[in-house]
Design an enzyme around this catalytic site. Structure first.
Site, PDB file in Angstrom:
ATOM      1  N   ASP A 189       0.864  -1.161   0.000  1.00 51.97           N
ATOM      2  CA  ASP A 189       0.000   0.000   0.000  1.00 51.97           C
ATOM      3  C   ASP A 189       0.921   1.237   0.000  1.00 51.97           C
ATOM      4  OD1 ASP A 189      -2.199   1.757   0.888  1.00 51.97           O
ATOM      5  OD2 ASP A 189      -1.132   1.685   2.795  1.00 51.97           O
TER       6      ASP A 189
ATOM      7  N   ASP B  25       0.156   5.189   1.233  1.00 49.55           N
ATOM      8  CA  ASP B  25       0.088   6.040   2.435  1.00 49.55           C
ATOM      9  C   ASP B  25       0.145   5.201   3.716  1.00 49.55           C
ATOM     10  OD1 ASP B  25      -0.941   7.665   0.263  1.00 49.55           O
ATOM     11  OD2 ASP B  25      -1.556   9.096   1.793  1.00 49.55           O
TER      12      ASP B  25
ATOM     13  N   ASP C  60      -1.762  -0.923   5.860  1.00 51.12           N
ATOM     14  CA  ASP C  60      -2.122  -0.433   7.201  1.00 51.12           C
ATOM     15  C   ASP C  60      -3.621  -0.489   7.470  1.00 51.12           C
ATOM     16  OD1 ASP C  60      -2.251   1.838   5.230  1.00 51.12           O
ATOM     17  OD2 ASP C  60      -3.173   2.818   6.949  1.00 51.12           O
TER      18      ASP C  60
END
Ligand code: IMP
Ligand code: MG
Length: 419
Positions: A152, A154, A375
Site C-alpha cells: 500500500d 500512504d 495499514d
C-alpha cells in the site's frame, strides 16, 4: 452487557479484528495464572521459573493455533470449509494460504517485546498482530514461496499524503527484494492515468531502480504499480527509463465486466451521498470527482476529525450496500485518515490483476506466493482488507514498522543463498 458496552461493541465491531481479539483472550488466561509477581521471598531462580512458565504457556497456545490453522487449510482443500474448527470458533476468520509457524514467531517477538516477562501488561493486540506478521514472513521465506510482494502507499511506504523520497530507509530493502527476482508491486488507492503523477509520489524508488548497478534490466522491469485500487497499471521500462502505462485491455480481468455507464451510476450515487453528508454533518469539506473514484476532502485550512471521517465512511458504505446498481460492481469505500473515498474496484482485484498479468510473462503467482503489506485491515471502511482474499498479508501501522518488517524478511530469505 451494559447498554454502554453494547453500543461500543456493536458500533465499533468493524474496527476490531475478531481473530486477533480471540487470540488475545486465549493468552489472557496464562497471563492471569502464570505471569504473577513472585512473592518477595522467592529467589531469583524461582522468579526465572515463573517467567518461563508464562512463556511456555503462551507458546503452547500458539502451538495449538498452528494446528487449528493447519486443520482450516485441510478443510478448505477438502471443500468443506465449515468443518474447520477454527471457522466454527471464529466465524469471521479469513483464508490462510500458508501454514503459520506461530511458535517460532512468538519466540522471536518474545525476545524483542518481553511478552513472557511482563507481569502488568497482557499480551496486546499489537503483540499478536506482529507475531502473525512474523509467522507469515517465516512461512513465505522458508518455503521460498514469495514471488510477488505488494505494498500500500500512504502510511505503509510513506507518511499520510507524503511521497517516497530518495532518503527513504525502505529503498535499500525494496532493491534487495528485486535483486532476488521477487516482483515488487505498489497497490494503492491513489488513482491517476498519468505516469508522472506516480513518479512524483515514488520518485526516490524509481530513481534508485533506474540507476541501480545491482539490478539486471529484467529485474528493473519487475517493478509494477497498480493505481486506483485496480484501475491504472504501470510498469518500469528500461527503454523509456520511467514508468509506462499499460492499457487496460492488456490486463482487465473477465470478472471486471462492468461498463462505463455502470461505473458512473455508482459514482454519481456516491457523489450525491457524500455531498448530502457534508450538509447533514456540517462538515468543512468538498467532494472531488475523478474518473474511477469520488472523494471527500477537507476544505483548505480545515481538518476533518476521525469521528467525522468514520461516520461518513460507514454511512456511505451502508448506502452503497443497499443501492441495487452497485451490486454488480466491486467498489471500495474507505477512510483514508484525512479523507474519505469511494473507488471502483478494490485491492483484491488490484492484486489479482498483477498475479494474472505475471502469468502472461510465464510466472505463475498464486495467493500463497503473494504478500500484501498495508495499514488498513479493519473489516469496513478500510481498503487493504480486501487484499486478504487474494494474498497473504502483513498489517503494519507506520512506515517505520514496514522498515522493520522488510529488515526481517530480507534476513529470513538471506538464509537461503540459492533463492
Ligand atoms: P493508499 O493508502 O496508498 O491506498 O492511498 C490512499 C490515499 O490516496 C487516500 O487517502 C487519498 O488521500 C489518496 N488518493 C488520491 N487519489 C485517490 C483516488 O482516486 N481514490 C482514493 N484515494 C486517492
Ligand atoms: Mg494506506
Amino acid at each position: 452487557m451494559t447498554s454502554r458496552y453494547r453500543v461500543d461493541y456493536q458500533l465499533k465491531e468493524h474496527r476490531r479484528d475478531a481473530f486477533i481479539e480471540w487470540i488475545k483472550n486465549l493468552l489472557a488466561t496464562p497471563f492471569v495464572l502464570y505471569a504473577i509477581k513472585p512473592h518477595h521471598l522467592l529467589s531469583s531462580v524461582s522468579e526465572h521459573i515463573v517467567n518461563s512458565d508464562a512463556t511456555r504457556h503462551y507458546a503452547d497456545i500458539f502451538k495449538s493455533l498452528e494446528r487449528l490453522i493447519h486443520d482450516d487449510i485441510e478443510m478448505n482443500k477438502a471443500g468443506v470449509p465449515m468443518e474447520s474448527r477454527l471457522k466454527q470458533l471464529v466465524p469471521q476468520v479469513g483464508s490462510f494460504f500458508t501454514e503459520l509457524p506461530l511458535v517460532e514467531a512468538f519466540y522471536i517477538q518474545d525476545i524483542k517485546r518481553s511478552i513472557g516477562k511482563r507481569r502488568l501488561v497482557t499480551p496486546s493486540f499489537n503483540d499478536i498482530r506482529i507475531i502473525l506478521n512474523t509467522a507469515q514472513l517465516l512461512a513465505l521465506s522458508k518455503d521460498k514461496k514469495l514471488k510477488l510482494i505488494t505494498f500500500d502507499g500512504d502510511i505503509t511506504l510513506y507518511d499520510d499524503g507524503m511521497n517516497l523520497q530518495s532518503d527513504s530507509p525502505l529503498i535499500g530493502n525494496l532493491l534487495n527484494l528485486l535483486s532476488r527476482n521477487i516482483i515488487v508491486g505498489i497497490v494503492t488507492a491513489a488513482g491517476y492515468r498519468e505516469p508522472h503523477k506516480y513518479y512524483t509520489r515514488l520518485e526516490g524508488l524509481i530513481d534508485a531502480v533506474k540507476s541501480s548497478q545491482i539490478l539486471t534490466d529484467k529485474q528493473k522491469e519487475n517493478l509494477l504499480i497498480m493505481g486506483g485500487e485496480a484501475n491504472f497499471l504501470f510498469r518500469f521500462s528500461n527503454k523509456q527509463e520511467s514508468l509506462v502505462f499499460i492499457p487496460e485491455n492488456e490486463w482487465r480481468l473477465e470478472k471486471m465486466d462492468w461498463s462505463l455507464d455502470e461505473m458512473n451510476t455508482v459514482l454519481d450515487f456516491a457523489q450525491e451521498n457524500l455531498q448530502a453528508l457534508i450538509g447533514k454533518l456540517n462538515l468543512p469539506a468538498v467532494v472531488i470527482r475523478k474518473e474511477r473514484a469520488v472523494g471527500m476532502i477537507a476544505k483548505p485550512g480545515f481538518k476533518l476529525i476521525r469521528e467525522q471521517l468514520e461516520e461518513t465512511v460507514l454511512r456511505i458504505d451502508r448506502n452503497l450496500s443497499s443501492f441495487k446498481p452497485a451490486e454488480k460492481i466491486q467498489w471500495c469505500a474507505f477512510n483514508g485518515g484525512s479523507d474519505v473515498w469511494v473507488d471502483i474496484g478494490d485491492k483484491a482485484l488490484g492484486v489479482q490483476v498483477l498475479q494474472n498479468y505475471l502469468l502472461d510473462w510465464g510466472i505463475e503467482v498464486n495467493a500463497e506466493n503473494t504478500l500484501h503489506v498495508g495499514d488498513q485491515f479493519a473489516s469496513r471502511g478500510s481498503n487493504d482488507y480486501a487484499s486478504r482474499s487474494a494474498a497473504c498479508t502483513c498489517w503494519i501501522s507506520s512506515p517505520a514498522e514496514t522498515k522493520d518488517l522488510l529488515d526481517d524478511l530480507v534476513s529470513y530469505i538471506s538464509e537461503w543463498a540459492t533463492w
